[in-house]
Write an enzyme that holds these catalytic residues in place. Sequence first.
Site, PDB file in Angstrom:
ATOM      1  N   ARG A  70       0.815  -1.210   0.000  1.00  0.00           N
ATOM      2  CA  ARG A  70       0.000   0.000   0.000  1.00  0.00           C
ATOM      3  C   ARG A  70       0.855   1.270   0.000  1.00  0.00           C
ATOM      4  O   ARG A  70       0.361   2.350  -0.300  1.00  0.00           O
ATOM      5  CB  ARG A  70      -0.990  -0.022   1.149  1.00  0.00           C
ATOM      6  CG  ARG A  70      -0.390   0.040   2.526  1.00  0.00           C
ATOM      7  CD  ARG A  70      -1.482  -0.108   3.547  1.00  0.00           C
ATOM      8  NE  ARG A  70      -1.044   0.308   4.867  1.00  0.00           N
ATOM      9  CZ  ARG A  70      -1.836   0.389   5.904  1.00  0.00           C
ATOM     10  NH1 ARG A  70      -3.095   0.077   5.809  1.00  0.00           N
ATOM     11  NH2 ARG A  70      -1.381   0.784   7.077  1.00  0.00           N
ATOM     12  N   CYS A  76     -27.203  14.340  12.280  1.00  0.00           N
ATOM     13  CA  CYS A  76     -28.323  14.896  11.539  1.00  0.00           C
ATOM     14  C   CYS A  76     -29.633  14.173  11.868  1.00  0.00           C
ATOM     15  O   CYS A  76     -29.661  12.949  11.966  1.00  0.00           O
ATOM     16  CB  CYS A  76     -27.997  14.742  10.068  1.00  0.00           C
ATOM     17  SG  CYS A  76     -29.283  15.271   9.013  1.00  0.00           S
ATOM     18  N   THR A 107     -32.476  15.161  10.049  1.00  0.00           N
ATOM     19  CA  THR A 107     -33.361  15.584   8.954  1.00  0.00           C
ATOM     20  C   THR A 107     -34.287  14.458   8.495  1.00  0.00           C
ATOM     21  O   THR A 107     -35.470  14.682   8.245  1.00  0.00           O
ATOM     22  CB  THR A 107     -32.516  16.085   7.766  1.00  0.00           C
ATOM     23  OG1 THR A 107     -31.699  17.153   8.228  1.00  0.00           O
ATOM     24  CG2 THR A 107     -33.386  16.575   6.620  1.00  0.00           C
TER      25      THR A 107
END
Length: 348
Positions: free
Chosen positions: A27, A186, A188
């Site tokens: 990686r 949140c 919402t």
Amino acid sequence: MPHIDSSVKLDFKDVLLRPKRSTLKSRNEVDLTRSFSFRNSKQMYTGIPIIAANMDTIGTFEMARVLSKFSLFTAVHKHYSLKQWEEFASQNPDCIQNLAVSSGIESFDFYKLKQILEAIPEVKYICLDVVNGYSEHFVEFVKDVRKCFPSHTIMAGNVVTGEMVEELILSGADIIKVGLGQGSMCTTRTKTGVGYPQLSAVMECADAAHGLNGHIISDGGCSCPGDVAKAFGAGADFVMLGGMLAGHSESGGELIERNGKKYKLFYGMTSEVAMKKYGPAVTDYRASEGKTVEVPFKGGVQSTIQDILGGVRSTCTYVGAAKLKELSQRTTFIRVTQQANPIFSEES
Ligand code: 5GP
């Protein structure tokens, strides 16, 4: 009659990335740096496109200093005064290039934005943030800011559908913030029933933006490095993080000590805590409220950043992407019913 769109819309939790044959040995060979040229500002960006959210508990000056060392970006929250900006800029000239100044759409927000950008011309990014990016008023505001600042790079949102991404780009924004109801703080979706699964929102909005040479930010909904990789895989140019960067020394919010354990307060920008703190300055958020939580204190943010970058680098190795730029081209999502083996945890 109400219309029902029955095409499947997915969240990060609904998919995994399919591994692909790769020539990469480790990686460490993966390059996470990206360069973009912005459609309207004509400015160039180079860096690792991960952004600390413009929440007062996340997008702090302290966060910007550390993130900038890793070539990450910070959308500094809008509640700093001009004086605080001037002090910060005098001590930290290097990290100024990796941050944005945020603004809401009220006239006092715009006034302060102009003051800050006049005082610190090195700041080249503006983040215009309202909960509902669909309002005509917001579109007009984006046009006004573009007129006033022709060569600043403008981030604007939040929206979740292609036609609104196009409208904001054609109104002068360069980078569109995508996400509605996905944030960790949140409410919402439960308060209003409105939202859009984040992975599908990113895929659809990236397609719309890229067709116009615009860019998008996947804003919110990431709970682990794998989600960040999925957002990039779905076509996000940038990924914005709130909750994953909460609870650190550099995060804002009160440090609380209880029964020998330390916590940091983390709250949504429309939460009661934020309302009490800033009053009228958060009026444009008032349509939907946010949560408040105590996050176990995690110390410096550096190790969390390394963990995130390590994860995304590994993703790139698994799918054979030598550069972050290639990740979305190498991405095939597979739909799944389970993310992890739940035997030793409650999560599934
Ligand atoms: P996270 O990475 O924590 O899942 O999401 C961060 C994002 O959540 C922010 O960038 C912002 O778009 C959104 N957000 C922050 N505070 C609030 C809030 O009080 N209410 C709503 N609806 N969204 C919020």
